[in-house]
Design an enzyme around this catalytic site. Structure first.
Site, PDB file in Angstrom:
ATOM      1  N   HIS A 110       0.820  -1.214   0.000  1.00  0.00           N
ATOM      2  CA  HIS A 110       0.000   0.000   0.000  1.00  0.00           C
ATOM      3  C   HIS A 110       0.855   1.267   0.000  1.00  0.00           C
ATOM      4  O   HIS A 110       0.672   2.160  -0.835  1.00  0.00           O
ATOM      5  CB  HIS A 110      -0.913  -0.043   1.233  1.00  0.00           C
ATOM      6  N   CYS A 147      -2.185  -2.467 -15.893  1.00  0.00           N
ATOM      7  CA  CYS A 147      -2.295  -1.271 -15.053  1.00  0.00           C
ATOM      8  C   CYS A 147      -1.660  -1.485 -13.692  1.00  0.00           C
ATOM      9  O   CYS A 147      -1.837  -0.672 -12.791  1.00  0.00           O
ATOM     10  CB  CYS A 147      -3.748  -0.839 -14.916  1.00  0.00           C
TER      11      CYS A 147
HETATM   12  C1  PEP Z   1      -3.180  -4.536  -9.442  1.00  0.00           C
HETATM   13  O1  PEP Z   1      -3.550  -5.397  -8.658  1.00  0.00           O
HETATM   14  O2  PEP Z   1      -2.282  -4.716 -10.290  1.00  0.00           O
HETATM   15  C2  PEP Z   1      -3.773  -3.200  -9.403  1.00  0.00           C
HETATM   16  C3  PEP Z   1      -3.427  -2.282 -10.288  1.00  0.00           C
HETATM   17  O3  PEP Z   1      -4.666  -2.930  -8.415  1.00  0.00           O
HETATM   18  P1  PEP Z   1      -4.265  -2.553  -6.902  1.00  0.00           P
HETATM   19  O4  PEP Z   1      -2.812  -2.250  -6.898  1.00  0.00           O
HETATM   20  O5  PEP Z   1      -5.123  -1.416  -6.538  1.00  0.00           O
HETATM   21  O6  PEP Z   1      -4.619  -3.814  -6.169  1.00  0.00           O
END
Ligand code: PEP
Ligand code: MG
Length: 837
Positions: A418, A794
């Protein structure tokens, strides 16, 4: 049989190759071709130097004969790439009693003695690796030879070919040393990289008239701005001018005497030579030169050493002056080096008192007072005090605290935990996985084994580029984005053939991204919009709602806030695609975890503390990342997605007024089954119909799926039946493919990388073998259902040049990354398409 010659005299037509004789030899040949006054030079190839290391010397008599009797020689290393290093230069080889006596006649006894002593010392210490201490104090050649003999039980060698042989052997072997090997491999050199050597007739720099040596360049390596820099030392040799206090400036200077005062013609000739080199070598060069009785000799030239900013400014200026093409200018910049320009950095010259090291999770550096909670970070920010937030790990609750802090450091976590993800989005320096820290949040202390205890308010510096936590404040270098940077980005945009979108959650993120220019938003994580205190209370009311009606009432009040956020973002993006991800995290992340927080919430909701506590308890999960989150929440508490879909559609209508129609993209997170998509799609379609009916406005939208579980990749064929796009969330996909927690992996990642289990942290560099295979499978199966399906990634890997290469080769439509990684991604993408051409 064709044999490689032992050595080659560098002439304009000699067969000198960079990959056989090294970069320096090739560069010297270019200088000779330009008719610059370079003393006679001979190149020894990689093969010759390898043979020397194994004990087989070239024909020393003929090598010495090439230069003639009584000539002093220098030897310099010549690796294939300048960054790969090499052993240091040795000067004055050939000094012996006889040459010293001659020099005493022509140059005076003092000069001759000095040269002789220097050489004996250098030969003993750098070549034979004897202890330097024995030469301490003032010393004559006779004494130096005596000390040498005492130590080695042999007389100082008088035979120049013997001296030269020993120098060559020592340099050849130094190249094979462990440190040299590690240093060059860190610069990308292959394991079998070779070393070439160049042997040159010395232009002494010591003698009558204007004699001395210097180093000159016509541009600043730090800023890339045109500027004459360098020093000149009368009666000096090599690069001594750069070390000596009393060295002259090159051009007239208020700080002291200059070479221009004593030898204006030489300075003019150097300036002409530099212009010629810039044009013909197509590079800004730093030149090492010698004056002998006023005559100029150019001994060597290397690329001007430069910072990331300097590199961009120099490359763009060369392209603007038509010395190189724009394409070449782009290819000369390492994409990752742009990070140094975008963020404030610790001054490389500063003394570092390193307290501990962790994972370099977000680049840049910041100094501030230690704080142990987001609440204190907010309070500090309110007083205008810069602070550094230290936590075991961060969660959604800390986002506001992170906004308030100058930098963040966490004991746990890795590249996609995070703290790391949020910090990169905010452009905050961040270190994660600093597991040598012992944190006591209650006592507000931080300790590292064997070091003193740090308290709240103590000053520290986070260097997120190196992963080092430093004690106290240090000097910083400010980021600089000048016109050259903008040109580079423009050229990268023209060259690239894959779209670069940004992961942007807030209006501020979009502003940052727009400064770099992006093709759209690839991931808008909507949950980050709920942490404003007013919204957080509503969110909590929604979570505590007894029934669907109560929940709807709370959501009804959240709706205008979400709608306003989306409207702003759509307007700012002016018709470029915006992909909004529906709510993803587990609900308990929005609830307080400590007693005070629970009591405050009970008051706000007018509920007994016990009820609030037990409700929070009931929402706890053993493994929340694999629990009730993402689409699972969307299906079990569908009102949340209904509200978000409505907010998106109403915002799209609003933002389309008097502008290009907005076609929102809605993305469903954490899907693992096609039926999940069907269920969500049917509700989103219903909301769309309702909004159209209520407003009398028509609009279109695209619904897609975030592929974050291995099963979603495997079943992409059937998932694609109801998805206009598939966007691979490689953070979760990496976590789930390895079964490796993205929040805990920091604990053992360095041990795993050190022992070669992982080549690199798979959360930083995409695992193209395993995770990559899932991407390819998913893409292939999705395309089989719908050949026009839009494909992208992403996850944080979207900003990594290697991962971009992978996605581009797989024919993906775009990659999406954090705002501050956009320039790196653009340049990397531009370079990829240029290298294909
Ligand atoms: C992912 O899991 O790659 C993503 C972009 O979502 P998050 O980082 O918010 O879990
Ligand atoms: Mg995810």
């Amino acid at each position: 049989m064709l044999t490689t010659p032992d050595f080659t005299e560098i002439t304009p037509s000699a067969a000198i190759q960079k990959n056989q004789h090294g970069n320096r030899a090739k560069c010297l040949q270019r200088l000779i071709r330009l008719d610059l006054p370079v003393p006679l030079t001979v190149a020894l190839s990689f093969d010759t130097v390898r043979a020397i290391a194994e004990g087989k010397l070239p024909d020393m008599q003929s090598l010495i004969a090439t230069f003639g009797k009584d000539t002093l020689l220098s030897v310099r290393s010549s690796s294939e790439m300048p960054d790969w290093g090499g052993p240091g230069t040795v000067l004055n080889i050939g000094m012996n009693d006889e040459v010293a006596a001659q020099l005493a006649k022509t140059h005076g006894a003092m000069a001759a003695d000095q040269l002789y002593v220097n050489f004996i010392k250098c030969y003993a210490v750098d070549v034979l690796r004897l202890d330097a201490d024995m030469f301490d104090g003032p010393i004559t050649p006779r004494l130096a030879k005596q000390y040498f003999e005492d130590e080695t039980e042999e007389a100082f060698p008088q035979d120049p070919s013997l001296q030269l042989a020993e120098v060559l052997r020592s340099m050849a072997r130094a190249w094979d040393g462990t440190t040299a090997r590690l240093l060059r491999q860190a610069q990308g050199a292959p394991a079998d990289a070779g070393l070439g050597l160049v042997v040159q007739r010395m232009a002494l720099g010591i003698g009558q008239g204007v004699s001395g040596s210097g180093v000159i360049q016509f541009v600043s390596g730090e800023t890339g701005a045109p500027q004459i820099k360098g020093r000149y030392l009368a009666q000096g040799q090599g690069r001594a001018a750069l070390r000596e206090e009393d060295a002259l400036f090159i051009t007239k200077d208020a700080r002291g005497p200059s070479l221009e005062d004593v030898a204006p013609d030489a300075v003019a000739a150097l300036s002409e030579a530099s212009k010629l080199m810039r044009r013909r070598l197509r590079e800004e060069m730093q030149t090492e030169f010698t004056l002998m009785n006023g005559h100029l000799h150019i001994l060597d030239a290397v690329r001007v050493p430069r910072s990331a900013l300097g590199a961009v400014e120099i490359a763009v200026a060369l392209a603007n002056d038509d010395v190189i093409s724009r394409h070449e200018a782009m290819m000369r910049i390492a994409p990752f080096s742009l990070n140094q320009m975008l963020h404030r950095q610790v001054d490389p010259a500063t003394q570092r008192d390193v307290l501990t090291r962790g994972i370099a999770a977000a680049p840049g550096a910041a100094t501030g007072k230690l704080v142990f909670s987001s609440t204190v970070a907010n309070a500090m920010a309110a007083q205008g005090e810069p602070c550094i937030l230290v936590k075991r790990e961060t969660s959604s609750e800390d986002v506001r605290g992170m906004h308030a802090a100058q930098a963040v450091i966490t004991e746990r976590g890795g590249m996609t935990s995070h703290a790391a993800v949020i910090a990169r989005g905010l452009g905050l320096p961040c270190i994660t996985g600093a597991n040598q820290l012992v944190l006591d949040a209650r006592k507000k202390t931080l300790t590292v084994a064997g070091r003193r205890i740090f308290h709240e308010g103590d000053l520290v510096t986070v260097d997120g580029s190196s992963g080092e936590l430093l004690v106290g404040a240090v000097t910083m270098v400010e980021p600089a984005l000048g016109g050259a940077f903008a040109s580079l980005m423009e050229w990268a945009d023209e060259a690239r053939d894959i779209d670069i979108r940004v992961n942007a959650d807030t209006v501020e993120d979009v502003q940052t991204a727009e400064q770099f220019g992006v093709d759209g938003i690839g991931l808008c994580r909507t949950e980050h919009m709920f942490f404003d205190p007013a919204r957080l209370t509503l969110m909590r009311e929604m979570i505590f709602a007894e029934g669907s009606d109560d929940r709807a009432a709370a959501l009804e009040r959240l709706l205008p806030m979400q709608r306003a956020d989306f409207t702003d973002i759509f307007k700012m993006m002016r018709g470029k695609p915006v992909c909004i991800r529906l709510f993803d995290p587990p609900l308990h992340e929005f609830l307080p975890s400590d007693r005070d927080g629970i009591r405050a919430l009970a008051e706000a909701l007018d509920l007994p503390v016990s009820k609030v506590a037990s409700r929070i308890e009931s929402l706890q999960e053993y493994n929340p990342m694999l629990g009730m989150r993402g689409v699972r929440l969307g299906i079990t508490v569908p009102e949340i997605y209904d509200m978000q879909a409505r907010a998106i559609f109403e915002a799209a209508i609003e933002a389309s007024k008097g502008a290009e129609p907005v076609v929102p993209e809605i993305m469903i997170p954490l899907v693992s089954a096609a039926r999940e998509v069907e269920l969500v799609k049917s509700r989103v379609d219903q909301v769309a119909s309702a909004v159209k009916a209520e407003t009398g406005q028509s609009f279109t939208y695209r619904l897609g799926v975030m592929v974050e579980t291995p099963r979603a990749a495997l079943r992409a064929g059937e998932i694609a039946e109801n998805a206009a796009f598939l966007s691979f969330g490689t953070n979760d996909l990496t976590q789930m493919t390895y079964g490796l927690s993205r929040d805990d992996a920091g604990r053992f990642m360095s041990a795993y990388v050190q022992q070669g289990v992982f080549v690199e942290d798979p959360f930083t560099r995409m695992d193209t073998e395993g995770v990559g295979e899932l991407l390819l499978l998913g893409a292939e199966r999705g395309r089989k259902t719908d050949p026009n399906i839009t494909l992208s990634i992403c996850g944080e890997h979207g900003g990594d040049p290697d991962s971009i290469a992978f996605c581009r080769a797989a024919g993906f439509d775009y990659v999406s990354c954090s705002p501050f990684r956009v320039p790196v991604a653009k340049l990397a993408a531009g370079q990829l398409s240029l290298s294909d051409k």
